[in-house]
Design an enzyme around this catalytic site. Structure first.
Site, PDB file in Angstrom:
ATOM      1  N   ASP A  91       3.130  -4.730   8.070  1.00 38.45           N
ATOM      2  CA  ASP A  91       1.942  -3.912   7.899  1.00 38.45           C
ATOM      3  C   ASP A  91       0.723  -4.834   7.997  1.00 38.45           C
ATOM      4  OD1 ASP A  91      -0.203  -2.437   7.117  1.00 38.45           O
ATOM      5  OD2 ASP A  91       0.607  -1.813   5.172  1.00 38.45           O
ATOM      6  N   HIS A 104       0.871  -1.181   0.000  1.00 36.95           N
ATOM      7  CA  HIS A 104       0.000   0.000   0.000  1.00 36.95           C
ATOM      8  C   HIS A 104       0.907   1.230   0.000  1.00 36.95           C
ATOM      9  CE1 HIS A 104      -2.803   2.939   1.870  1.00 36.95           C
ATOM     10  NE2 HIS A 104      -3.783   2.122   1.567  1.00 36.95           N
ATOM     11  N   CYS A 136      -4.781   2.587  -3.544  1.00 36.84           N
ATOM     12  CA  CYS A 136      -3.516   3.076  -2.971  1.00 36.84           C
ATOM     13  C   CYS A 136      -2.399   2.074  -3.210  1.00 36.84           C
ATOM     14  CB  CYS A 136      -3.645   3.379  -1.475  1.00 36.84           C
ATOM     15  SG  CYS A 136      -4.794   4.697  -1.114  1.00 36.84           S
ATOM     16  N   GLN A 183      -4.473  -4.927   6.988  1.00 39.98           N
ATOM     17  CA  GLN A 183      -5.508  -5.824   6.460  1.00 39.98           C
ATOM     18  C   GLN A 183      -5.581  -7.125   7.240  1.00 39.98           C
ATOM     19  OE1 GLN A 183      -7.832  -5.119   4.365  1.00 39.98           O
ATOM     20  NE2 GLN A 183      -7.045  -3.163   3.654  1.00 39.98           N
ATOM     21  N   LYS A 205     -10.428  -0.627  10.512  1.00 43.36           N
ATOM     22  CA  LYS A 205     -10.593  -1.905   9.799  1.00 43.36           C
ATOM     23  C   LYS A 205     -10.850  -3.040  10.793  1.00 43.36           C
ATOM     24  CE  LYS A 205      -7.329  -0.476   6.197  1.00 43.36           C
ATOM     25  NZ  LYS A 205      -8.109   0.174   5.145  1.00 43.36           N
TER      26      LYS A 205
HETATM   27  C1  LIG Z   1      -2.249  -2.860   3.571  1.00 42.00           C
HETATM   28  C2  LIG Z   1      -2.599  -1.498   4.083  1.00 42.00           C
HETATM   29  N1  LIG Z   1      -1.677  -0.775   4.721  1.00 42.00           N
HETATM   30  C3  LIG Z   1      -1.935   0.432   5.214  1.00 42.00           C
HETATM   31  C4  LIG Z   1      -3.181   1.009   5.081  1.00 42.00           C
HETATM   32  C5  LIG Z   1      -3.414   2.360   5.624  1.00 42.00           C
HETATM   33  O1  LIG Z   1      -4.416   2.339   6.607  1.00 42.00           O
HETATM   34  P1  LIG Z   1      -4.916   3.734   7.200  1.00 42.00           P
HETATM   35  O2  LIG Z   1      -5.448   4.515   6.018  1.00 42.00           O
HETATM   36  O3  LIG Z   1      -5.992   3.387   8.165  1.00 42.00           O
HETATM   37  O4  LIG Z   1      -3.748   4.389   7.796  1.00 42.00           O
HETATM   38  C6  LIG Z   1      -4.173   0.321   4.389  1.00 42.00           C
HETATM   39  C7  LIG Z   1      -5.489   0.934   4.161  1.00 42.00           C
HETATM   40  O5  LIG Z   1      -6.238   0.552   3.294  1.00 42.00           O
HETATM   41  C8  LIG Z   1      -3.880  -0.971   3.890  1.00 42.00           C
HETATM   42  O6  LIG Z   1      -4.798  -1.682   3.235  1.00 42.00           O
END
Ligand SMILES: Cc1ncc(COP(=O)(O)O)c(C=O)c1O
Length: 415
Positions: A209, A132, A373, A212, A235
């Site tokens: 990370d 992401h 993203c 998800q 999430k």
């Molecule tokens: C794999 C992953 N990392 C990071 C994020 C970022 O999450 P946040 O926007 O809540 O900071 C997302 C959000 O969709 C994600 O899917």
């Protein structure tokens, strides 16, 4: 919660669970709601909503600073939530859980603080090509600042991480590996435990990370031996505006704060300031107290429903959805790794993903369309965007059937 389902995955159990999510009663355009945009944000169960309202109704005050009753209640609720989150991820200590705004802030904190202190010209940061943007851009920024180099591990045509390439890319120059546990664009589950072992063998630390993965599967940071693990409240069936950074005590202790202000200090003079203990050193200013309280309720809820149940239910649904969506004429699935969870990305010949999204919305189906993203993933597959259906514990086969019927309609309208 009045009616937590038993750990048996039956339609009746799912129906009971659905009762806990008031928003599922909303009827978009007069249609039954099939909410399949969970990878963007999950819906909130009643007890999360009640915990937030209850906090404001009975405990609202600022934390850590007051001696009055409400401040004590607010502090107990906030620190209780931290303990719940620590237990959820099996952290060894509650102080290893730093509350941030979201996963993005958690990654930036590590990149700026750990990266700023440890990276220098000639060092390498290893990420994967399926990250992401939140797990790409912060590393680019710190590499620019320090002169370190960003290395990118590729994935194959199905979306499976190339482990051999990872091993080749890991070496004495690698200082940190930052890797998604579950790709939001492809649904690939990465072998993070193996990667952590391999990274540690070359002396690198690992940030996982888990934005998800954390609401689809049980995560035990000690068993994984992750150095940092990040998650995001919204999430995890919790509120927006609160995120999680798990870090091992020794690493967090040695890291400088990135934001200065109230609560993060032990002492302040005009000549110099000293830092508070963990985790407060990283929590400058008034935190999102109600958000943390809501997140605490969310992880307790998740634990009571249980990942045994959730993982089995979502795996069954993903198999069903993969077959049903894949059988729609003109549909091509993007991300077909054998190691997948809960996310189905696809494109349809001759129909732009945004048009798919608009047509299925009229049928009450909420999916996401766009680059998610993850523009490098789109570039790898040569598509500008995909449509993405993503699952949560309350989804049903009826949701998938509704999506599939709407996809046939999109095809009829646009081709
Ligand atoms: C794999 C992953 N990392 C990071 C994020 C970022 O999450 P946040 O926007 O809540 O900071 C997302 C959000 O969709 C994600 O899917």
């Amino acid at each position: 919660m009045s009616s937590v389902p038993t750990p048996v995955v039956t339609p009746a159990a799912v129906e009971l669970l659905r009762e806990e999510f008031p928003i599922l009663a909303v009827r978009p355009h007069g249609q039954r709601l099939a909410y399949l945009d969970n990878a963007a944000t999950a819906q909130k169960p009643r007890e999360v909503l009640a915990a937030i309202a209850g906090y404001y109704e009975t405990a609202n005050a600022n934390v850590h600073r007051g001696v009055h009753l409400l401040s004590e209640r607010a502090t107990a609720a906030f620190e209780g939530a931290r303990a719940d989150v620590a237990a959820f991820f099996n952290a060894a200590h509650a102080h290893e859980i730093v509350f941030t705004r979201n996963a993005t802030e958690s990654i930036n904190l590590v990149a700026q603080s750990w990266g700023g202190a440890h990276l220098k010209a000639g060092d390498e940061v290893l990420i994967s090509a399926m990250e992401h943007h939140s797990n790409i851009v912060p590393w680019q920024m710190i590499c620019q600042r320090t002169g370190a180099q960003l290395r990118v591990a590729p994935f194959d045509d199905r979306g499976t991480l190339d482990l051999e390439a990872c091993h080749r890319l890991l070496g004495p120059k690698t200082k940190i590996v930052a890797m998604s546990h579950l790709s939001n664009a492809l649904g690939t589950v990465n072998p993070v435990a193996d990667l952590i072992t391999a990274a540690h063998a070359v002396g690198a630390v690992v940030l996982v990370d888990g934005a998800q993965a954390s609401y689809h599967m049980a995560v035990d940071v000690q068993t994984l031996d992750a150095d940092f693990y990040v998650a995001t409240g919204h999430k995890l069936y919790g509120p927006t505006g609160v995120g999680v950074l798990y870090g091992k005590t020794a690493l967090l202790d040695a890291m400088p704060p990135v934001m200065g202000g109230g609560d993060m200090i032990a002492s302040v003079t005009f000549e110099q300031s000293t830092w508070n203990v963990l985790p407060y050193k990283f929590e400058a200013g008034t935190p999102h107290i109600a958000g943390a309280v809501g997140l605490g309720a969310a992880v307790r809820f998740l634990q009571r429903v249980g990942f045994g149940w959730i993982t089995a239910h979502e795996a069954d649904l993903l198999t069903y959805a993969t077959e049903a969506v894949g059988a729609v004429p003109g549909v091509r699935l993007i991300g077909t790794s054998p190691h997948k969870a809960s996310i189905l990305s696809f494109v349809m010949d001759g129909v732009h993903p945004h048009d798919i999204g608009t047509v299925v919305d009229r049928a009450g189906v909420a999916i996401r369309t766009g680059h998610h993203c993850a523009q490098p993933v789109m570039a790898r597959f040569g598509v500008p965007a995909t449509a993405r259906a993503s699952l949560a514990m309350y989804n049903t086969r009826e949701d998938i059937d509704q999506l599939v019927a709407a996809l046939h309609e999109a095809r009829r309208v646009f081709t």
